[in-house]
Design a protein around this motif. Structure first.
Motif, PDB file in Angstrom:
ATOM      1  N   GLY A 145      24.717  44.781  97.410  1.00  0.00           N
ATOM      2  CA  GLY A 145      25.172  43.407  97.279  1.00  0.00           C
ATOM      3  C   GLY A 145      26.671  43.303  97.125  1.00  0.00           C
ATOM      4  O   GLY A 145      27.374  44.297  96.949  1.00  0.00           O
ATOM      5  N   VAL A 146      27.168  42.070  97.179  1.00  0.00           N
ATOM      6  CA  VAL A 146      28.603  41.819  97.117  1.00  0.00           C
ATOM      7  C   VAL A 146      29.138  41.979  95.699  1.00  0.00           C
ATOM      8  O   VAL A 146      30.190  42.571  95.488  1.00  0.00           O
ATOM      9  CB  VAL A 146      28.921  40.402  97.658  1.00  0.00           C
ATOM     10  CG1 VAL A 146      30.391  40.066  97.464  1.00  0.00           C
ATOM     11  CG2 VAL A 146      28.550  40.310  99.137  1.00  0.00           C
ATOM     12  N   ASP A 147      28.411  41.456  94.727  1.00  0.00           N
ATOM     13  CA  ASP A 147      28.878  41.537  93.336  1.00  0.00           C
ATOM     14  C   ASP A 147      28.318  42.804  92.702  1.00  0.00           C
ATOM     15  O   ASP A 147      27.334  42.776  91.953  1.00  0.00           O
ATOM     16  CB  ASP A 147      28.450  40.294  92.560  1.00  0.00           C
ATOM     17  CG  ASP A 147      29.140  40.210  91.208  1.00  0.00           C
ATOM     18  OD1 ASP A 147      30.034  41.031  90.944  1.00  0.00           O
ATOM     19  OD2 ASP A 147      28.780  39.327  90.414  1.00  0.00           O
ATOM     20  N   ILE A 148      28.952  43.921  93.008  1.00  0.00           N
ATOM     21  CA  ILE A 148      28.453  45.236  92.576  1.00  0.00           C
ATOM     22  C   ILE A 148      28.341  45.296  91.049  1.00  0.00           C
ATOM     23  O   ILE A 148      29.266  44.923  90.331  1.00  0.00           O
ATOM     24  CB  ILE A 148      29.386  46.353  93.074  1.00  0.00           C
ATOM     25  CG1 ILE A 148      29.464  46.346  94.610  1.00  0.00           C
ATOM     26  CG2 ILE A 148      28.920  47.713  92.569  1.00  0.00           C
ATOM     27  CD1 ILE A 148      30.534  47.269  95.180  1.00  0.00           C
ATOM     28  N   GLY A 149      27.201  45.777  90.572  1.00  0.00           N
ATOM     29  CA  GLY A 149      27.019  46.001  89.141  1.00  0.00           C
ATOM     30  C   GLY A 149      26.904  44.734  88.320  1.00  0.00           C
ATOM     31  O   GLY A 149      27.033  44.782  87.087  1.00  0.00           O
ATOM     32  N   CYS A 150      26.651  43.586  88.958  1.00  0.00           N
ATOM     33  CA  CYS A 150      26.447  42.340  88.218  1.00  0.00           C
ATOM     34  C   CYS A 150      25.384  42.584  87.148  1.00  0.00           C
ATOM     35  O   CYS A 150      24.406  43.292  87.390  1.00  0.00           O
ATOM     36  CB  CYS A 150      26.007  41.252  89.178  1.00  0.00           C
ATOM     37  SG  CYS A 150      25.867  39.638  88.402  1.00  0.00           S
ATOM     38  N   ARG A 151      25.573  42.016  85.954  1.00  0.00           N
ATOM     39  CA  ARG A 151      24.688  42.393  84.858  1.00  0.00           C
ATOM     40  C   ARG A 151      24.525  41.298  83.818  1.00  0.00           C
ATOM     41  O   ARG A 151      25.250  40.311  83.801  1.00  0.00           O
ATOM     42  CB  ARG A 151      25.213  43.657  84.172  1.00  0.00           C
ATOM     43  CG  ARG A 151      26.543  43.485  83.477  1.00  0.00           C
ATOM     44  CD  ARG A 151      27.126  44.842  83.112  1.00  0.00           C
ATOM     45  NE  ARG A 151      27.280  45.662  84.290  1.00  0.00           N
ATOM     46  CZ  ARG A 151      27.000  46.981  84.353  1.00  0.00           C
ATOM     47  NH1 ARG A 151      26.599  47.628  83.282  1.00  0.00           N
ATOM     48  NH2 ARG A 151      27.162  47.653  85.461  1.00  0.00           N
ATOM     49  N   MET A 152      23.549  41.554  82.962  1.00  0.00           N
ATOM     50  CA  MET A 152      23.298  40.725  81.778  1.00  0.00           C
ATOM     51  C   MET A 152      23.698  41.545  80.559  1.00  0.00           C
ATOM     52  O   MET A 152      23.484  42.761  80.526  1.00  0.00           O
ATOM     53  CB  MET A 152      21.823  40.369  81.656  1.00  0.00           C
ATOM     54  CG  MET A 152      21.194  39.733  82.880  1.00  0.00           C
ATOM     55  SD  MET A 152      21.929  38.158  83.317  1.00  0.00           S
ATOM     56  CE  MET A 152      21.804  37.305  81.747  1.00  0.00           C
ATOM     57  N   ALA A 153      24.267  40.877  79.549  1.00  0.00           N
ATOM     58  CA  ALA A 153      24.546  41.542  78.277  1.00  0.00           C
ATOM     59  C   ALA A 153      24.219  40.572  77.145  1.00  0.00           C
ATOM     60  O   ALA A 153      24.577  39.391  77.206  1.00  0.00           O
ATOM     61  CB  ALA A 153      26.000  41.992  78.194  1.00  0.00           C
ATOM     62  N   LEU A 154      23.541  41.079  76.141  1.00  0.00           N
ATOM     63  CA  LEU A 154      23.077  40.270  75.011  1.00  0.00           C
ATOM     64  C   LEU A 154      23.545  40.874  73.701  1.00  0.00           C
ATOM     65  O   LEU A 154      23.364  42.073  73.468  1.00  0.00           O
ATOM     66  CB  LEU A 154      21.546  40.204  75.021  1.00  0.00           C
ATOM     67  CG  LEU A 154      20.867  39.528  73.823  1.00  0.00           C
ATOM     68  CD1 LEU A 154      20.962  38.011  73.949  1.00  0.00           C
ATOM     69  CD2 LEU A 154      19.399  39.955  73.733  1.00  0.00           C
ATOM     70  N   SER A 155      24.167  40.068  72.850  1.00  0.00           N
ATOM     71  CA  SER A 155      24.489  40.470  71.483  1.00  0.00           C
ATOM     72  C   SER A 155      23.689  39.594  70.528  1.00  0.00           C
ATOM     73  O   SER A 155      23.790  38.358  70.595  1.00  0.00           O
ATOM     74  CB  SER A 155      25.987  40.282  71.177  1.00  0.00           C
ATOM     75  OG  SER A 155      26.768  41.262  71.819  1.00  0.00           O
ATOM     76  N   VAL A 156      22.902  40.222  69.666  1.00  0.00           N
ATOM     77  CA  VAL A 156      22.150  39.497  68.638  1.00  0.00           C
ATOM     78  C   VAL A 156      22.941  39.598  67.338  1.00  0.00           C
ATOM     79  O   VAL A 156      23.242  40.699  66.871  1.00  0.00           O
ATOM     80  CB  VAL A 156      20.737  40.092  68.449  1.00  0.00           C
ATOM     81  CG1 VAL A 156      19.970  39.298  67.392  1.00  0.00           C
ATOM     82  CG2 VAL A 156      19.972  40.113  69.770  1.00  0.00           C
ATOM     83  N   TYR A 157      23.311  38.441  66.784  1.00  0.00           N
ATOM     84  CA  TYR A 157      24.156  38.410  65.592  1.00  0.00           C
ATOM     85  C   TYR A 157      23.334  38.303  64.294  1.00  0.00           C
ATOM     86  O   TYR A 157      22.190  37.832  64.312  1.00  0.00           O
ATOM     87  CB  TYR A 157      25.113  37.211  65.650  1.00  0.00           C
ATOM     88  CG  TYR A 157      26.068  37.206  66.806  1.00  0.00           C
ATOM     89  CD1 TYR A 157      26.834  38.328  67.120  1.00  0.00           C
ATOM     90  CD2 TYR A 157      26.237  36.070  67.595  1.00  0.00           C
ATOM     91  CE1 TYR A 157      27.736  38.306  68.186  1.00  0.00           C
ATOM     92  CE2 TYR A 157      27.127  36.036  68.661  1.00  0.00           C
ATOM     93  CZ  TYR A 157      27.876  37.159  68.948  1.00  0.00           C
ATOM     94  OH  TYR A 157      28.765  37.136  70.006  1.00  0.00           O
ATOM     95  N   ASP A 158      23.975  38.666  63.212  1.00  0.00           N
ATOM     96  CA  ASP A 158      23.364  38.480  61.889  1.00  0.00           C
ATOM     97  C   ASP A 158      23.582  37.049  61.406  1.00  0.00           C
ATOM     98  O   ASP A 158      23.874  36.801  60.224  1.00  0.00           O
ATOM     99  CB  ASP A 158      23.980  39.479  60.880  1.00  0.00           C
ATOM    100  CG  ASP A 158      25.472  39.223  60.661  1.00  0.00           C
ATOM    101  OD1 ASP A 158      26.117  38.617  61.553  1.00  0.00           O
ATOM    102  OD2 ASP A 158      25.995  39.627  59.612  1.00  0.00           O
ATOM    103  N   ILE A 159      23.458  36.084  62.304  1.00  0.00           N
ATOM    104  CA  ILE A 159      23.699  34.673  61.989  1.00  0.00           C
ATOM    105  C   ILE A 159      22.385  33.915  62.140  1.00  0.00           C
ATOM    106  O   ILE A 159      21.779  33.940  63.220  1.00  0.00           O
ATOM    107  CB  ILE A 159      24.761  34.065  62.941  1.00  0.00           C
ATOM    108  CG1 ILE A 159      26.081  34.825  62.826  1.00  0.00           C
ATOM    109  CG2 ILE A 159      24.960  32.584  62.644  1.00  0.00           C
ATOM    110  CD1 ILE A 159      27.149  34.359  63.816  1.00  0.00           C
ATOM    111  N   PRO A 160      21.911  33.240  61.089  1.00  0.00           N
ATOM    112  CA  PRO A 160      20.646  32.502  61.189  1.00  0.00           C
ATOM    113  C   PRO A 160      20.783  31.266  62.066  1.00  0.00           C
ATOM    114  O   PRO A 160      21.882  30.730  62.264  1.00  0.00           O
ATOM    115  CB  PRO A 160      20.338  32.128  59.738  1.00  0.00           C
ATOM    116  CG  PRO A 160      21.665  32.135  59.047  1.00  0.00           C
ATOM    117  CD  PRO A 160      22.494  33.168  59.737  1.00  0.00           C
TER     118      PRO A 160
END
Length: 473
Positions: A145-160
């Motif tokens: 594909g054109v957008d090489i290495g396109c990805r998702m990233a998730l950070s879960v915080y210690d924030i309620p």
């Protein structure tokens, strides 16, 4: 009065499907003084007697292309496999015909070993979006594909959860301050970020890559256009997750989607052009031109692809680090997965190159994120390692409307209404990214229960996207 000329007009004149139509339409964009009827009359004459137009200022390129096409012989091209293997399809009833046809062509390549189509699949260039293809010792630039290495990233915080709703203005301020969107956009001067990826010796391996380093540096930590986003949301774990060490509950989380920006797009265009020049496939398969990994060119692309993938990861890392620091948050867990990439993997006892163009790696135990839309939930998942799917799953909900269809059929008021109904704050984005343009994520997830287990559900609350209509996705 409609003066536009499209591919259907040219098909009606007898032009064959394929590259000639694209070349002909370029002539139309340069036309001066001709009405639509006069242009169509000229197109018909050029098709019938191209030799008379070889010196014509407007039509010479088209005339030459028609002559070249007429002189082509089957033996000039790499033969396709007339009896290809079948491929697995998930959510078959909701996959458009164009995507299936593209996958059928991909299965005919002489280097193809196996394939699968994910439930979010739709038509793309070469391999369909949502297509997974295993090949023997060959890599397909447009299969990546054109957008090489396109990805998702998730950070879960210690924030309620409640803290987000009590401090929405703060979250909006930090989201705007630490993100940048739009095709071609980047940081300059003291605002540039730094990352160890820029010190990689791969940046000096070729003149071509070296000349892209300044662009890569300026765009480090930015998100591009199209369907790329940075968003805050609430992630819910319905039970304790021992692997991530997160107790049951609801947490504030940051989810990002973007890729390798102009750096990756330039690499993709460069090596696709070279692949097409060196791997002559029939017209219907030309966008699947491949490079042997036993060739210098194939090794060059493989190095560049991996560098672009690592660069895309660095972009996410910069964004996540900036926002975590701004919020003063502790990250309880971080999950990242990419698509638009090719991996060396073992399937049925042999090493193959697995292309996942808009598909999430889902080997047994592998974590991934499958987003819905700006108003639909996304899902944190764990792969089951389904062999028929080549250890893959969907990379999102998938489009049910093209960008053009969405802009024509969805109003700004309709988009505002659905955002309000779901309590979502939107910063940027055009109508082409409206939630209604996407498939039902719950239906997509139901079609891949054999591929992944759901670990947690992410509900978007504040979404930032490019607002300039840019398409670098």
């Amino acid at each position: 009065m409609n003066t536009a000329i499209n591919g259907n007009d040219l098909l009606a004149l007898g032009y064959p499907e394929g590259s000639l139509i694209g070349i002909a339409l370029k002539c139309n964009r340069k036309r001066t003084g001709f009405t639509k009827e006069q242009m169509l009359e000229n197109y018909a004459k050029v098709l019938e007697h191209p030799e008379l137009y070889l010196e014509d200022k407007l039509f010479s390129g088209l005339a030459q292309a028609i002559i070249d096409k007429s002189n082509e012989k089957p033996e000039d091209f790499i033969a396709l496999n007339e009896n290809p293997s079948a491929f697995a399809m998930y959510g078959e009833d909701h996959i458009e015909e164009g995507a299936r046809k593209q996958m059928e062509v991909a299965m005919q390549l002489p280097v193809t070993v196996a394939g699968a189509l994910m439930p979010d699949a739709h038509q793309g260039y070469g391999l369909p979006i949502g297509g997974v293809l295993a090949t023997k010792n060959a890599v397909i630039p447009y299969g990546v594909g054109v957008d090489i290495g396109c990805r998702m990233a998730l950070s879960v915080y210690d924030i309620p959860e409640f803290f987000y709703f009590e401090n929405e203005a703060k979250f909006k301020r930090e989201l705007v301050a630490h993100t940048k969107f739009g095709a071609g956009y980047g940081f300059h001067g003291q605002y540039k970020s730094d990352h160890e990826v820029l010190e990689r010796k791969d940046f000096t391996n070729s003149k071509f890559i070296k000349e892209l380093k300044d662009k890569a540096w300026s765009q480090l930590g930015t998100s591009g256009g199209g369907n790329h986003f940075v968003e805050f949301g609430i992630i819910e774990f319905e039970k304790d997750d021992a692997v991530l060490n997160i107790p049951k509950g609801k947490y504030v989380a940051l989810l990002t989607h973007s890729g390798s920006r102009g750096f990756g797009a330039t690499i993709a265009g460069h090596y696709t052009k070279l692949a097409k020049e060196n791997c002559k496939l029939p017209e219907k398969a030309k966008n699947l031109a491949y490079l042997g990994l036993d060739t210098e060119l194939g090794q060059e692309y493989w190095m560049a692809m991996n560098l672009a993938g690592d660069y895309a990861s660095a972009c996410h890392e910069v964004i996540h680090n900036k926002i975590a620091k701004a919020l003063g948050a502790t990250v309880l867990a971080k999950v990242e997965n990419h698509h638009n990439f090719a991996w060396k993997e073992i399937h049925n006892g042999e090493e193959v190159i697995v292309h996942r163009k808009g598909a999430t790696p889902a080997a047994e135990g592998v974590m991934g994120i499958i987003p819905g839309s700006m108003t639909a939930p996304g899902f944190l998942v764990r792969g089951k390692g389904e062999t028929e799917a080549l250890h893959s799953a969907s990379h999102g909900a998938g489009r049910q409307m093209s960008r053009t269809q969405a802009i024509k059929n969805i109003t700004r008021n309709e988009m505002k209404a659905i955002l309000k109904d779901h309590g979502v704050t939107l910063i940027g984005a055009g109508l082409d990214e409206a939630p209604m343009a996407y498939k039902d994520i719950n239906q997509v997830m139901a079609s891949q229960e054999d591929l992944v287990d759901v670990v947690a559900k992410f509900t978007p609350k504040m979404v930032r996207m490019a607002d300039d209509g840019s398409r670098e996705d």
